[in-house]
Design an enzyme around this catalytic site. Structure first.
Site, PDB file in Angstrom:
ATOM      1  N   HIS A 330      -1.499   1.024  -7.606  1.00  0.00           N
ATOM      2  CA  HIS A 330      -0.567   2.105  -7.870  1.00  0.00           C
ATOM      3  C   HIS A 330       0.845   0.983  -7.801  1.00  0.00           C
ATOM      4  O   HIS A 330       1.685   1.325  -7.522  1.00  0.00           O
ATOM      5  CB  HIS A 330      -0.841   2.886  -6.587  1.00  0.00           C
ATOM      6  CG  HIS A 330      -1.156   2.510  -5.266  1.00  0.00           C
ATOM      7  ND1 HIS A 330      -1.864   1.764  -5.100  1.00  0.00           N
ATOM      8  CD2 HIS A 330      -0.443   2.777  -4.726  1.00  0.00           C
ATOM      9  CE1 HIS A 330      -1.857   1.728  -4.323  1.00  0.00           C
ATOM     10  NE2 HIS A 330      -0.897   2.382  -3.426  1.00  0.00           N
ATOM     11  N   ASP A 331       0.411  -0.205  -6.835  1.00  0.00           N
ATOM     12  CA  ASP A 331       2.034  -0.883  -6.925  1.00  0.00           C
ATOM     13  C   ASP A 331       1.797  -2.417  -7.772  1.00  0.00           C
ATOM     14  O   ASP A 331       2.817  -2.843  -7.230  1.00  0.00           O
ATOM     15  CB  ASP A 331       1.575  -1.685  -5.257  1.00  0.00           C
ATOM     16  CG  ASP A 331       1.136  -0.861  -4.181  1.00  0.00           C
ATOM     17  OD1 ASP A 331       2.135   0.008  -3.861  1.00  0.00           O
ATOM     18  OD2 ASP A 331      -0.242  -0.027  -3.064  1.00  0.00           O
TER      19      ASP A 331
HETATM   20  C1  GLC Z   1       0.281  -1.564   1.057  1.00  0.00           C
HETATM   21  C2  GLC Z   1       0.730  -0.034  -0.541  1.00  0.00           C
HETATM   22  C3  GLC Z   1       2.075   0.416  -0.935  1.00  0.00           C
HETATM   23  C4  GLC Z   1       2.685   1.288   0.570  1.00  0.00           C
HETATM   24  C5  GLC Z   1       2.275   0.156   1.432  1.00  0.00           C
HETATM   25  C6  GLC Z   1       3.039   0.411   2.757  1.00  0.00           C
HETATM   26  O1  GLC Z   1       0.764  -1.956   0.323  1.00  0.00           O
HETATM   27  O2  GLC Z   1      -0.469   0.349  -1.776  1.00  0.00           O
HETATM   28  O3  GLC Z   1       1.714   1.280  -2.019  1.00  0.00           O
HETATM   29  O4  GLC Z   1       3.891   0.913   0.128  1.00  0.00           O
HETATM   30  O5  GLC Z   1       1.270  -0.549   2.003  1.00  0.00           O
HETATM   31  O6  GLC Z   1       2.515   1.605   2.941  1.00  0.00           O
END
Ligand code: GLC
Length: 570
Positions: A330-331
């Site tokens: 999702h990132d």
């Molecule tokens: C992780 C999650 C991401 C989130 C970040 C802060 O990387 O995968 O989606 O924004 O942490 O919690």
């Protein structure tokens, strides 16, 4: 090393609940929507579902800003829905993995609300508060990963608090044993409910250098990360979690490791260390970042991708660690758009990436939509995007001199929203995701790209994934085989083998849109190939080629062969 644990042969499916399936018509996916789709996941062959945060949250970072760790956000449903989800999974022989976000909490969390009241509040030390620097400014020069300084000033007490991500995500203070107790409590709460997996969000950032030094920018990116990444007490803190929760409840754990090292990941995931089951690392997904800069564009470096994957395969294998295998989450923008041609060769490209990844050692993760070949969506205007990181960076890039067009072009390719558009179920309005207005747009290509079509086509991407997932269960070599890279920097082809005592598995993939030839290295040919009986386990072309010293590969062709029973033939 033994490989007996079930999760070493399993595939885990990642659900971004906000975009998976909406049953209420409010445009936001929900837990009941996931329950409705469990047969779909069972059909795919999934053993565990990683459900991303569904806790009470203001949703500034889509749930990674948790305001209450033990309550369900009403948008996603109720605790009864959650309990039913666990039951329904178990009745199908699947388990649930929950996302645990304890590097930081939302500033709306009760702990933070208390903490900010006064310097002697009992919750003050749950967070990281510092006096202004000597010049009255920030306590140090650390930068937030979402852009801008990592500190927020709070007037009530005249101090700054640390926020490595959004300004509403306050970093928790793991030096405080009371905070650690709270974390153990909340994990136990979910374990008691029958949850059998945890994915631990940016967990290698929990131990900060207590001197909080300025970053002198001698090591890029110079944003302070070297003072809190894989920090001084991180292994100690994780061992405590393992002893008090993971081991007693037999939880499968995957730690998300931001900017980590191989040495640390071996420690995090080697069973003898009693920390995690496996780790996510990200170096192989930065091969299109010029000088490590995410918000700049360049074509991806293929040799670098192969080198990094190989280094982690060999290194983790030798060190007794265990990789979580993934190209999507999702990132990340969709790997299909990033590493292949998502128009002319979408189907071949999706299968090639799957075969290449699923041939490696580790536990594969499938991110929703990957199994049906969803590409990056078509973005027409910045107003279509929702992600806080993207919107921050769009502004910051313009402040730093980029034009709107340049900034938008970068956002289109780099935004995390690329993977967050709704799951495409069928060709009905909104791809069957919702009867209402989705919280983020559905990609325009859904009439052509959707789960229903995929399920009905024996040659589909979905069915290719299904086969790969079952091959891992059938052939121990996929779990155990020793990795060896075979392609010697071929400009288009990635080739590797996995060897056990009696067998060798070979994967060859053409990552280009041209027909190419690939010749195996001489020592491999002599030792393994000559005259050996072999089977094509999976491929992505109509032609089913035999394994030869020299093979021709059509655009984005990819094959996995098994060379049988070396001993018998010897
Ligand atoms: C992780 C999650 C991401 C989130 C970040 C802060 O990387 O995968 O989606 O924004 O942490 O919690």
């Amino acid at each position: 090393m033994t490989y007996q644990e079930w999760w070493r042969k399993s595939t885990i499916y990642q659900v971004y609940p906000k975009s998976f399936m909406d049953t209420t018509g409010n445009g936001v996916g929900d837990i009941r929507g996931l329950i409705d789709k469990l047969d779909y996941l069972k059909n795919l062959g999934i053993d565990m579902v990683w459900l991303q945060p569904v806790y009470v949250s203001p949703q500034n970072d889509n749930g990674y800003d948790v305001a209450d760790y033990c309550q369900i956000n009403p948008d996603y449903g109720t605790m009864e829905d959650f309990d039913e989800l666990v039951r329904e999974l178990k009745s199908r022989g699947m388990e649930l993995m929950l996302d645990i976000v304890v590097n930081h909490s939302s500033t709306e969390h009760r702990w933070f609300q208390e903490s900010r009241k006064s310097r002697d509040n009992p919750y003050r030390d749950y967070y990281i508060w510092k006096d202004p620097g000597p010049d009255g400014g920030y306590p140090n020069n650390w930068q937030s990963k979402f852009g801008g300084p990592a500190w927020q000033y709070d007037e009530t007490t005249g101090q700054y608090f640390l926020t490595l991500f959004d300004k509403t995500q306050a970093d928790l203070n793991w030096e405080n044993p009371k905070l650690r107790e709270e974390v153990i409590k909340l994990m136990t709460f979910w374990a008691e409910k029958g949850v059998r997996g945890f994915r631990l969000d940016v967990i290698n950032l929990i131990s900060k250098d207590q001197q909080f030094p300025d970053d002198d920018v001698s090591v890029l990116p110079g944003d302070g990360r070297r003072f809190y990444t894989d920090g001084p007490r991180v292994h100690e803190f994780i061992k405590e979690l393992n002893e008090k929760v993971f081991s007693p409840y037999q939880i499968v754990t995957v730690g998300e490791m931001s900017s980590t090292t191989l040495e640390n990941c071996i420690r995090y995931s080697n069973p003898s260390e009693h920390e995690f089951s496996m780790t996510f690392s990200f170096h192989h997904l930065k091969v299109d970042y010029p000088h490590g800069q995410k918000w700049e564009l360049m074509p991806y470096d293929f040799e670098q991708l192969k080198r990094l994957l190989s280094e982690w395969q060999v290194g983790m294998q030798q060190g007794g660690g265990w990789n979580a295998l993934f190209l999507n989450n999702h990132d990340q923008p969709r790997a299909l758009s990033r590493f292949t041609d998502d128009f002319q060769y979408r189907k071949e490209g999706a299968k090639l990436l799957a075969t290449t990844l699923h041939g490696l050692q580790g536990t594969p993760y499938v991110f929703q939509g990957e199994e049906i070949g969803m590409p990056n969506p078509q973005w027409n205007d910045i107003s279509e995007l929702r992600d806080i990181e993207s919107l921050n960076m769009y502004r910051i890039m313009q402040e730093n001199g980029k034009t709107r067009e340049e900034a938008f072009e970068i956002i289109k390719q780099r935004s995390r929203d690329n993977s967050r558009t709704p799951m495409q179920w069928n060709s009905d309005a909104q791809a069957g995701f919702t009867t209402g207005t989705p919280w983020i747009k559905v990609d325009e290509r859904y009439p052509e790209i959707n789960a229903e079509r995929e399920m009905n086509d024996p040659d589909s991407i979905f069915n290719h994934y299904k086969r790969l997932i079952s091959l891992r269960k059938e052939y121990p070599i996929l779990t155990e085989g020793i990795y060896h890279r075979l392609d010697e920097a071929h400009p288009q082809v990635f080739a590797y083998s996995r060897s056990s005592e009696n067998e060798t598995l070979v994967v060859v993939s053409n990552f280009s849109n041209e027909a190419v030839e690939f010749e195996f290295p001489q020592d491999f040919v002599l030792e393994q190939l000559d005259g050996r009986e072999h089977t094509l386990l999976i491929g992505n072309t109509e032609e089913k080629p035999a394994l030869r010293k020299l093979i021709s590969l059509s655009p984005f062709a990819s094959y996995m062969w098994l060379i049988h029973d070396l001993k018998k033939l010897n």
